[in-house]
Design a protein around this motif. Structure first.
Motif, PDB file in Angstrom:
ATOM      1  N   UNK A  50       0.809  -1.218   0.000  1.00  0.00           N
ATOM      2  CA  UNK A  50       0.000   0.000   0.000  1.00  0.00           C
ATOM      3  C   UNK A  50       0.840   1.264   0.000  1.00  0.00           C
ATOM      4  N   UNK A  51       2.159   1.112   0.039  1.00  0.00           N
ATOM      5  CA  UNK A  51       3.053   2.264   0.164  1.00  0.00           C
ATOM      6  C   UNK A  51       3.743   2.533  -1.170  1.00  0.00           C
ATOM      7  N   UNK A  52       3.822   3.803  -1.521  1.00  0.00           N
ATOM      8  CA  UNK A  52       4.565   4.223  -2.705  1.00  0.00           C
ATOM      9  C   UNK A  52       5.932   4.739  -2.243  1.00  0.00           C
ATOM     10  N   UNK A  53       6.966   3.976  -2.590  1.00  0.00           N
ATOM     11  CA  UNK A  53       8.329   4.320  -2.198  1.00  0.00           C
ATOM     12  C   UNK A  53       9.070   4.946  -3.373  1.00  0.00           C
ATOM     13  N   UNK A  54       9.908   5.939  -3.065  1.00  0.00           N
ATOM     14  CA  UNK A  54      10.758   6.521  -4.091  1.00  0.00           C
ATOM     15  C   UNK A  54      12.191   6.554  -3.588  1.00  0.00           C
TER      16      UNK A  54
ATOM     17  N   UNK B 241      25.043   9.440  -1.658  1.00  0.00           N
ATOM     18  CA  UNK B 241      23.925   9.896  -0.842  1.00  0.00           C
ATOM     19  C   UNK B 241      22.609   9.616  -1.558  1.00  0.00           C
ATOM     20  N   UNK B 242      21.670   9.047  -0.815  1.00  0.00           N
ATOM     21  CA  UNK B 242      20.368   8.685  -1.377  1.00  0.00           C
ATOM     22  C   UNK B 242      19.259   9.107  -0.412  1.00  0.00           C
ATOM     23  N   UNK B 243      18.131   9.504  -0.978  1.00  0.00           N
ATOM     24  CA  UNK B 243      16.970   9.918  -0.179  1.00  0.00           C
ATOM     25  C   UNK B 243      15.787   9.023  -0.496  1.00  0.00           C
ATOM     26  N   UNK B 244      15.202   8.446   0.560  1.00  0.00           N
ATOM     27  CA  UNK B 244      14.017   7.605   0.435  1.00  0.00           C
ATOM     28  C   UNK B 244      12.798   8.379   0.932  1.00  0.00           C
TER      29      UNK B 244
ATOM     30  N   UNK C 184      14.093  10.008   4.461  1.00  0.00           N
ATOM     31  CA  UNK C 184      15.317   9.500   5.090  1.00  0.00           C
ATOM     32  C   UNK C 184      16.443   9.599   4.068  1.00  0.00           C
ATOM     33  N   UNK C 185      17.507  10.307   4.434  1.00  0.00           N
ATOM     34  CA  UNK C 185      18.685  10.442   3.580  1.00  0.00           C
ATOM     35  C   UNK C 185      19.842   9.688   4.220  1.00  0.00           C
ATOM     36  N   UNK C 186      20.480   8.841   3.417  1.00  0.00           N
ATOM     37  CA  UNK C 186      21.578   8.025   3.933  1.00  0.00           C
ATOM     38  C   UNK C 186      22.718   8.061   2.925  1.00  0.00           C
ATOM     39  N   UNK C 187      23.943   8.095   3.426  1.00  0.00           N
ATOM     40  CA  UNK C 187      25.136   8.051   2.586  1.00  0.00           C
ATOM     41  C   UNK C 187      25.804   6.699   2.784  1.00  0.00           C
ATOM     42  N   UNK C 188      25.999   5.991   1.692  1.00  0.00           N
ATOM     43  CA  UNK C 188      26.534   4.637   1.766  1.00  0.00           C
ATOM     44  C   UNK C 188      27.839   4.556   0.979  1.00  0.00           C
ATOM     45  N   UNK C 189      28.819   3.905   1.542  1.00  0.00           N
ATOM     46  CA  UNK C 189      30.129   3.778   0.916  1.00  0.00           C
ATOM     47  C   UNK C 189      30.204   2.481   0.113  1.00  0.00           C
ATOM     48  N   UNK C 190      31.255   2.369  -0.704  1.00  0.00           N
ATOM     49  CA  UNK C 190      31.458   1.144  -1.485  1.00  0.00           C
ATOM     50  C   UNK C 190      31.594  -0.056  -0.544  1.00  0.00           C
TER      51      UNK C 190
END
Length: 352
Positions: free
Chosen positions: A154-158, A179-182, A194-200
Motif C-alpha cells: 500500500x506504500x509508494x516508495x521513491x 547519498x540517497x533519499x528515500x 530519510x537520507x543516507x550516505x553509503x560507501x562502497x
C-alpha cells in the motif's frame, strides 16, 4: 595481439584502458562488425554508424569523458550488438560510480552466447568481463528498506525521486555508493524522508516509519442537513434569540401588570387605614388594624417599584433580542404573550 591487449589487467583485476589497449580494440571493431553482419544482416548504414559511435566512445573513455563514453557506446549497441560495446559501457559506468549499472553490463556480457565463429575480440571481451565483474562485486553496496506502520503493497516508495519497487522492500538490494533519499507515502499515511550516505561495499538498513495523515472532520468537508439553514428551519442562534426575546417581553408584561396590581393595593390599603380614622384622629381601639393597613400599603408600594423595574427590563431586553434575531433573513414567526392572574399567583403564557 588483440586478445592480449583486451585482457591486460591492473593489480585490482580491471583492464587498464591504455592507448595501446584502445588502439587494439579500435582496430578489432571493424573486423568484428564485418563478421557479425552476416549473422545479423545489419545494413551498411547501421554498421557504419555503430563503428563511428564505438570509435568515438573509445576516445571519450581515453579522455576521461565517461558519461560521453556511456552515451556513445550505448548508441553503438543499439545499432549493432557487440560484447565490446557493453565492456566499454561497464568500464565507463564504473568510473562514474554507477556500480550497479556496471555490474549489470558485465552480467549481460557473461550471459551472451557467442557463436563458435565469433570474433576473437568478442571472446576476449567476455573473458575480461568475467574477471572485472568478480573484482567489482565486493565493491557494490547494498541497502535493505523496511516499512513500519503500513503494508508495503500500500506504500509508494521513491529512491532519489524515482519509484522504488515494492518487491524489494524487506530485502537487501544493490545500490550505487553515495547519498540517497528515500520517501514513502500511502493514501492514509506518510513517512519523514530519510537520507543516507553509503560507501562502497557497505551494507545499510533503512526503516520508513509511516504516520497517519491528519484528515479534516467530515462535517467540515461536507455540510450535513443540520449544518445548512433552510426556509423551514432557521439558524439555531437566531431562533434562540427570538425565543429569548419573546420570553423577555412576556416577563416585561407580567412585571408591568404586577406593578400595577401592587399600586392598586397600595392605594386600597392607604384608603382603608385612613377610613378608620375620623376628624378627631385615629382611635386607639383601631390602632393595630391601622398599623397593619399601613404596613401592607408600604410593602405593596415597594413591590410595585420592583415589578415595574423588572417589567421595563424585560420589555427592553426582549425587544433588543428580537431585533438582533433578525440579523439574517429567516422564516417569519409570530408569537403571543398572555399574562394570567390567580387568587395567589400570576404568570405569563408565551406561544409561537
Amino acid at each position: 595481439m588483440v586478445a592480449s591487449a583486451i585482457v591486460e589487467s591492473s593489480p585490482r583485476g580491471f583492464v587498464n584502458v591504455t592507448p595501446k589497449v584502445l588502439l587494439a580494440l579500435s582496430l578489432s571493431l571493424p573486423f568484428s562488425f564485418s563478421l557479425a553482419a552476416t549473422a545479423n544482416a545489419q545494413t551498411d548504414e547501421a554498421r557504419a554508424g555503430a563503428r563511428a559511435a564505438a570509435t568515438q566512445g573509445l576516445k571519450a573513455l581515453q579522455d576521461g569523458r565517461y558519461q560521453d563514453a556511456v552515451d556513445l557506446c550505448t548508441r553503438a549497441e543499439s545499432l549493432m550488438h557487440a560484447p565490446t560495446h557493453l565492456l566499454l559501457i561497464a568500464r565507463a559506468q564504473t568510473k562514474l560510480g554507477h556500480l550497479v549499472e556496471a555490474q549489470e553490463a558485465y552480467i549481460k556480457i557473461e550471459r551472451d552466447h557467442l557463436d563458435p565463429k565469433a570474433p576473437r575480440a568478442f571472446v576476449d571481451a567476455q573473458a575480461a568481463a568475467s574477471d572485472e565483474a568478480a573484482a567489482l562485486a565486493p565493491r557494490v553496496p547494498s541497502m535493505k528498506v523496511t516499512v513500519e506502520g503500513a503494508a508495503p503493497a500500500d506504500v509508494q516508495l521513491t529512491l532519489d525521486g524515482a519509484p522504488f519497487p515494492a518487491a524489494l522492500v524487506g530485502m537487501a538490494s544493490p545500490i550505487n555508493p553515495g547519498s540517497h533519499t528515500f520517501q514513502a507515502t500511502s493514501p492514509s499515511a506518510t513517512a519523514d524522508p530519510v537520507t543516507v550516505t553509503i560507501a562502497e561495499g557497505a551494507r545499510e538498513n533503512v526503516t520508513m516509519t509511516m504516520k497517519p495523515i491528519a484528515t479534516p472532520e467530515a462535517s467540515s468537508a461536507t455540510p450535513t442537513p443540520n449544518d445548512t439553514p433552510s426556509l423551514d428551519e432557521p439558524a439555531s442562534s437566531h431562533s434562540g434569540l427570538r425565543v429569548a426575546g419573546w420570553i423577555g417581553l412576556g416577563i416585561g408584561v407580567v412585571g408591568l401588570a404586577a406593578g400595577t396590581v401592587f399600586v392598586v393595593k397600595n392605594h386600597s390599603d392607604r384608603n382603608d387605614a385612613n377610613g378608620l380614622c375620623g376628624p378627631k384622629g385615629c382611635p386607639d381601639s383601631q390602632r393595630a388594624q391601622i398599623t397593619a393597613f399601613d404596613h401592607d400599603a408600604t410593602t405593596a408600594g415597594t413591590f410595585s417599584w420592583i415589578s415595574y423595574g423588572v417589567g421595563a427590563a424585560g420589555i427592553v431586553g426582549g425587544a433588543a433580542m428580537l431585533w438582533l434575531s433578525h440579523g439574517k433573513p429567516m422564516t417569519p414567526q409570530s408569537g403571543q404573550v398572555i399574562p394570567w392572574f390567580g387568587a395567589r399567583a400570576m404568570g405569563v403564557r408565551v406561544t409561537f
